[in-house]
Design a protein around this motif. Structure first.
Motif, mmCIF file in Angstrom:
data_model
loop_
_atom_site.group_PDB
_atom_site.id
_atom_site.type_symbol
_atom_site.label_atom_id
_atom_site.label_comp_id
_atom_site.label_asym_id
_atom_site.label_seq_id
_atom_site.Cartn_x
_atom_site.Cartn_y
_atom_site.Cartn_z
ATOM 1 N N ALA A 119 0.825 -1.206 0.000
ATOM 2 C CA ALA A 119 0.000 0.000 0.000
ATOM 3 C C ALA A 119 0.857 1.253 0.000
ATOM 4 O O ALA A 119 0.498 2.267 -0.610
ATOM 5 C CB ALA A 119 -0.928 -0.014 1.209
ATOM 6 N N GLU A 120 2.019 1.204 0.680
ATOM 7 C CA GLU A 120 2.916 2.358 0.679
ATOM 8 C C GLU A 120 3.402 2.685 -0.726
ATOM 9 O O GLU A 120 3.725 3.832 -1.033
ATOM 10 C CB GLU A 120 4.118 2.091 1.590
ATOM 11 N N ALA A 121 3.470 1.668 -1.572
ATOM 12 C CA ALA A 121 3.883 1.877 -2.959
ATOM 13 C C ALA A 121 2.698 2.118 -3.880
ATOM 14 O O ALA A 121 2.866 2.205 -5.099
ATOM 15 C CB ALA A 121 4.677 0.674 -3.454
ATOM 16 N N GLY A 122 1.490 2.236 -3.311
ATOM 17 C CA GLY A 122 0.305 2.482 -4.121
ATOM 18 C C GLY A 122 -0.260 1.247 -4.771
ATOM 19 O O GLY A 122 -1.038 1.340 -5.716
ATOM 20 N N MET A 123 0.101 0.061 -4.272
ATOM 21 C CA MET A 123 -0.379 -1.201 -4.842
ATOM 22 C C MET A 123 -1.539 -1.718 -3.991
ATOM 23 O O MET A 123 -1.348 -2.109 -2.831
ATOM 24 C CB MET A 123 0.740 -2.236 -4.864
ATOM 25 N N LEU A 124 -2.754 -1.700 -4.553
ATOM 26 C CA LEU A 124 -3.937 -2.167 -3.843
ATOM 27 C C LEU A 124 -4.388 -3.513 -4.399
ATOM 28 O O LEU A 124 -4.192 -3.809 -5.580
ATOM 29 C CB LEU A 124 -5.064 -1.154 -3.980
ATOM 30 N N GLU A 125 -5.012 -4.311 -3.542
ATOM 31 C CA GLU A 125 -5.472 -5.629 -3.995
ATOM 32 C C GLU A 125 -6.646 -5.460 -4.943
ATOM 33 O O GLU A 125 -7.600 -4.722 -4.662
ATOM 34 C CB GLU A 125 -5.878 -6.494 -2.804
ATOM 35 N N VAL A 126 -6.597 -6.172 -6.072
ATOM 36 C CA VAL A 126 -7.647 -6.054 -7.085
ATOM 37 C C VAL A 126 -8.316 -7.380 -7.389
ATOM 38 O O VAL A 126 -9.467 -7.415 -7.808
ATOM 39 C CB VAL A 126 -7.079 -5.445 -8.391
ATOM 40 N N VAL A 127 -7.612 -8.479 -7.199
ATOM 41 C CA VAL A 127 -8.152 -9.801 -7.521
ATOM 42 C C VAL A 127 -7.592 -10.805 -6.526
ATOM 43 O O VAL A 127 -6.428 -10.698 -6.122
ATOM 44 C CB VAL A 127 -7.770 -10.232 -8.958
ATOM 45 N N GLU B 115 0.496 10.275 0.640
ATOM 46 C CA GLU B 115 -0.262 9.029 0.505
ATOM 47 C C GLU B 115 -0.085 8.522 -0.916
ATOM 48 O O GLU B 115 -0.178 9.283 -1.875
ATOM 49 C CB GLU B 115 -1.740 9.296 0.780
ATOM 50 N N PRO B 116 0.177 7.226 -1.118
ATOM 51 C CA PRO B 116 0.349 6.719 -2.472
ATOM 52 C C PRO B 116 -0.877 6.981 -3.336
ATOM 53 O O PRO B 116 -2.015 6.895 -2.870
ATOM 54 C CB PRO B 116 0.551 5.209 -2.256
ATOM 55 N N VAL B 117 -0.637 7.313 -4.586
ATOM 56 C CA VAL B 117 -1.720 7.479 -5.551
ATOM 57 C C VAL B 117 -1.928 6.151 -6.247
ATOM 58 O O VAL B 117 -1.036 5.622 -6.891
ATOM 59 C CB VAL B 117 -1.380 8.568 -6.589
ATOM 60 N N ALA B 118 -3.084 5.577 -6.065
ATOM 61 C CA ALA B 118 -3.375 4.282 -6.681
ATOM 62 C C ALA B 118 -4.668 4.417 -7.469
ATOM 63 O O ALA B 118 -5.012 5.474 -7.954
ATOM 64 C CB ALA B 118 -3.480 3.203 -5.608
ATOM 65 N N GLY B 119 -5.439 3.336 -7.551
ATOM 66 C CA GLY B 119 -6.709 3.397 -8.246
ATOM 67 C C GLY B 119 -6.556 3.222 -9.741
ATOM 68 O O GLY B 119 -5.482 2.967 -10.259
ATOM 69 N N LEU C 203 -2.032 16.900 1.265
ATOM 70 C CA LEU C 203 -1.712 15.477 1.350
ATOM 71 C C LEU C 203 -2.755 14.721 2.150
ATOM 72 O O LEU C 203 -3.079 13.569 1.840
ATOM 73 C CB LEU C 203 -0.325 15.292 1.977
ATOM 74 N N ALA C 204 -3.310 15.359 3.181
ATOM 75 C CA ALA C 204 -4.331 14.707 4.000
ATOM 76 C C ALA C 204 -5.592 14.436 3.182
ATOM 77 O O ALA C 204 -6.238 13.395 3.335
ATOM 78 C CB ALA C 204 -4.650 15.575 5.212
ATOM 79 N N LYS C 205 -5.962 15.365 2.302
ATOM 80 C CA LYS C 205 -7.122 15.135 1.434
ATOM 81 C C LYS C 205 -6.896 13.928 0.536
ATOM 82 O O LYS C 205 -7.799 13.102 0.333
ATOM 83 C CB LYS C 205 -7.399 16.381 0.593
ATOM 84 N N GLU C 206 -5.687 13.808 -0.003
ATOM 85 C CA GLU C 206 -5.376 12.643 -0.835
ATOM 86 C C GLU C 206 -5.515 11.358 -0.028
ATOM 87 O O GLU C 206 -6.049 10.359 -0.513
ATOM 88 C CB GLU C 206 -3.966 12.762 -1.395
ATOM 89 N N ARG C 207 -5.012 11.385 1.206
ATOM 90 C CA ARG C 207 -5.100 10.194 2.051
ATOM 91 C C ARG C 207 -6.567 9.799 2.287
ATOM 92 O O ARG C 207 -6.914 8.617 2.217
ATOM 93 C CB ARG C 207 -4.432 10.460 3.404
ATOM 94 N N LEU C 208 -7.391 10.775 2.588
ATOM 95 C CA LEU C 208 -8.788 10.462 2.862
ATOM 96 C C LEU C 208 -9.481 9.900 1.629
ATOM 97 O O LEU C 208 -10.254 8.928 1.723
ATOM 98 C CB LEU C 208 -9.510 11.722 3.348
ATOM 99 N N ILE C 209 -9.230 10.490 0.480
ATOM 100 C CA ILE C 209 -9.840 9.983 -0.759
ATOM 101 C C ILE C 209 -9.436 8.538 -0.998
ATOM 102 O O ILE C 209 -10.279 7.678 -1.310
ATOM 103 C CB ILE C 209 -9.448 10.881 -1.947
ATOM 104 N N GLU C 210 -8.142 8.241 -0.842
ATOM 105 C CA GLU C 210 -7.688 6.864 -1.062
ATOM 106 C C GLU C 210 -8.298 5.921 -0.039
ATOM 107 O O GLU C 210 -8.625 4.766 -0.350
ATOM 108 C CB GLU C 210 -6.160 6.802 -1.009
ATOM 109 N N GLN C 211 -8.480 6.382 1.200
ATOM 110 C CA GLN C 211 -9.090 5.533 2.217
ATOM 111 C C GLN C 211 -10.536 5.217 1.863
ATOM 112 O O GLN C 211 -11.007 4.085 2.019
ATOM 113 C CB GLN C 211 -9.011 6.229 3.580
#
Length: 713
Positions: A528-536, A570-574, A691-699
């Motif tokens: 998650a720190e690298a922006g890698m989220l579980e997808v499958v 916060e890592p940018v993922a999605g 940065l906090a807004k980015e964190r909340l969106i990702e959460q």
């Protein structure tokens, strides 16, 4: 010499001013007086240094083969003065007269040296000690070739300097047999703990200080003199304020210019500093000036890879900059991170792994890693291409670690993409002990789907959520197999991680990237720190294979390494559209694009304290609110509150929680008032808020992006 006349200073006063009084019989002070008590306390605090003390003992005992001059050198605060005091005490015990000078007060003037050290020229067996000799370094040839030849019979000399000795001492056939170079190095962890124990630091608090101090007696002693937080409060002792000021002054000293200070700030962040890295961060002009200067510093070691600072100096410089100028601290980290990316891309395939390890060094102190990754070299393990003779062992390891279906998939990819595989062996052995494979795929092929259930499920996800465009491809670290210690932290997994990161940094045109882990819970936060989220998640022979991924089209690698280096980022993922188990936005039924969702989050924060406006939020129609909710507004508030609370679970998210809560939930009238309330400069507050807004969106996105589970195919 020109300049104002100086009053003559008696020899005994030079020694007294520098902390070493004249012999006790001349002072009328016994061993039980103040000087004796000070000497006893200092002797008891001297920890380690057995090799150095052994040389000094041999000299003072008059051993026939002992040197007559010992040159003690090392960086500031390393314990050189303590060794001189040790030599003084042993000399007095042996009945020798001691002449103890501090070169800071001799002005590099030969006449003052001659006056202050006159007793050593007339008293047989006298011991001449010169501390801070770097202030008299220009006199080194004169001292060697002229002055020392005048010393009395049996006289001994001990010099202490931050600067290494002139090579001429060892090249001169006469001095070579009479000269001993004593390099004073940092204490090891056991010795550091012993020093803290001697200073009365509680056992449970020592590890935090030892971790920061890097074996520096000065840092350890200063830490012992200030209150230390409880171990649970911080795993690493971090000095601030006056303690940092003292450390910088004592360890580093005065710097010639702002450019020299900036260079040290870079050195403190980079694992090793090469001229090319410094140039990438500072520019050509400053680098040409400061790199040769850096090479001469006593607390910087020139190693084959580049310039490497002593640990205590590195930690102190980094802590000082972060305390003094947080924005500059992050800018330096970003500059080093980008320079490391350039180094990875410019290196050979094999050297790229070393350059990746140097990049990973930037993130060594992140508490959430739980020691999953070690950035240090592993020379006992070899990373090699797949050889034809390796295939039986590779298939055996796959079956042993993951089962027959995975072994069948490995066999398919070995036939189809043999160059995608890397095999790991211990040095000196031809037997494979682990392997990995990074696949490059541009389109789903029926045979790939048929032979590999993980790839089949992944292509379903990609086609639904993040379809590839013309000329695009995906990358996937499909296998990371280590029988007997499968996917647990080890040197083998370290090299597999480095190879994976190197591929991402060096491969151009990659649209999306994925990695597969069976032991998902162990690695989830690291990814998650690298922006890698579980997808499958796919069931394979009764084992769950978890696929984590990110979309490089949202944030290219070049921006990722910048973002990654920022302390609060916060890592940018999605993915394009809003990621979810139900597919892209238009298939979920809420009609929200990623941009619309983000704007909805920000609008909800802005209207949090105005219920009528909050009740019109576009997010009321999103999957944040259950479709059967009796009170959609309360449900949406609950989703936001849960996401905010989740930020506090991660130590790196606590500041994000604080700034969001202070700004929107218990809001002050203005942002500037909120910054004052939080006790931070307005510029720092604005950066933290973004940065906090980015964190909340990702959460909130994680709440929506629950992984799909596909049956084994």
């Amino acid at each position: 010499m020109s300049g104002p006349a100086r009053a003559e200073v008696p020899e005994w006063l030079v020694g007294a001013q520098r902390g070493k009084m004249a012999p006790r019989e001349e002072r009328g002070v016994g061993a039980t007086g103040l000087a004796g008590r000070l000497a006893a306390a200092r002797a008891g605090a001297l920890v380690g240094r057995e090799p150095e003390r052994a040389v000094l003992d041999r000299m003072l005992s008059g051993a026939a083969d002992a040197p007559l001059l010992a040159y003690v050198h090392g960086p500031g605060g390393i314990g050189k003065s303590s060794l001189l005091r040790y030599a003084a005490g042993r000399a007095e015990t042996a009945g020798r007269r001691v002449v103890h000078l501090d070169a800071r007060f001799l002005d590099a003037d030969p006449r003052r040296v001659e006056e202050a050290a006159a007793l050593a020229c007339t008293e047989p067996g006298a011991v001449l000690l010169i501390d801070s000799f770097e202030h008299c370094q220009p006199l080194e040839p004169w001292l060697r070739d002229t002055f020392l030849l005048r010393l009395a019979e049996g006289a001994l000399v001990v010099l202490a300097s931050r600067v290494a000795p002139d090579p001429e001492w060892s090249l001169d056939p006469g001095w070579a047999e009479l000269f001993a170079e004593l390099v004073v190095r940092p204490l090891d962890d056991a010795q550091s703990g012993a020093l803290l124990a001697a200073r009365g630091v509680a056992a449970e608090q020592r590890a935090a200080i030892v971790a920061f101090a890097g074996g520096s007696p000065l840092v350890l002693s200063l830490a012992a003199s200030v209150p230390v937080p409880a171990p649970a409060a911080s795993p690493l002792w971090k000095p601030a304020g006056d303690v940092l000021t003292t450390l910088v002054a004592r360890l580093v000293g005065e710097l010639p210019s702002a450019a020299h200070r900036r260079a040290l700030e870079v050195v403190a962040q980079a694992y090793v500093t090469r001229e090319s890295l410094l140039r990438a961060v500072l520019g050509d002009e400053d680098t040409a000036t400061v790199f040769p200067w850096l090479r001469q510093l006593p607390y910087i070691e020139a190693v084959p890879e580049g310039l490497h600072p002593h640990d205590a100096v590195r930690a102190t410089l980094a802590a000082d900059l972060r305390w003094r100028d947080p924005e500059r601290y992050e800018d330096v980290r970003v500059g080093v991170s980008v320079a490391c990316l350039q180094a990875v891309r410019g290196a050979s395939a094999d050297d790229a792994l070393l350059r990746v390890a140097e990049w990973m060094f930037l993130f060594r102190d992140q508490d959430s890693r739980d020691d999953l990754y070690d950035w240090r070299a592993h020379p006992h393990v070899e990373d090699t291409a797949l050889r034809p003779g390796d295939v039986p062992d590779v298939l055996r390891m796959a079956a042993e670690a993951e089962g027959p279906t995975s072994a069948k998939a490995v066999a398919h990819w070995v036939r189809r993409e043999p160059r995608a595989f890397r095999v790991y062996r211990y040095s000196g052995s031809a037997t494979p002990v682990a392997f990995m494979a990074i696949l490059r795929l541009s389109a789903p092929l029926p045979e790939d789907r048929a032979e590999d259930p993980v790839i089949a499920a992944l292509w379903d996800f990609v086609e639904a959520v993040a379809p590839l465009g013309q000329g695009e491809h995906l990358g996937i670290r499909r296998f990371a197999v280590q029988p007997g210690w499968h996917q647990r932290p080890s040197p083998l997994m370290d090299l597999i991680s480095r190879r994976t990161i190197a591929a991402e940094m060096r491969t151009r045109g990659r649209a999306v990237t994925f990695t597969v882990f069976e032991d998902a819970e162990r690695w989830r936060r690291y990814l998650a720190e690298a922006g890698m989220l579980e997808v499958v998640a796919v069931d394979v022979d009764g084992r769950q294979q978890h696929v984590f991924g990110r979309d490089w089209r949202r944030q290219p690698v070049e921006k990722w390494v910048e973002h990654r280096a920022r302390a609060l980022a916060e890592p940018v993922a999605g993915w394009p559209g809003l990621p979810s188990a139900g597919g892209p936005a238009e298939e979920r039924g809420d009609g929200l694009t990623r941009a619309a969702f983000e704007e909805g989050v920000l609008e909800a924060l802005r209207t949090w304290r105005t219920p009528r406006e909050f009740a019109t939020s576009v997010l009321l129609h999103s999957r944040l609110v259950p479709p059967d909710s009796a009170d959609p507004v309360a449900a949406l508030r609950g989703a936001f509150t849960a996401a905010l609370d989740a930020l506090q679970v991660d130590p790196a998210g606590v500041k994000a929680y604080d700034v969001l809560t202070a700004t929107y939930i218990s809001a002050s009238r203005t942002h500037k008032a909120t910054a004052r309330r939080l006790g931070v400069p307005y510029g720092t507050y604005r950066r933290h808020l973004a940065l906090a807004k980015e964190r909340l969106i990702e959460q909130l996105l994680r709440h929506l992006a629950a992984p799909r589970t596909s049956p084994e195919r």
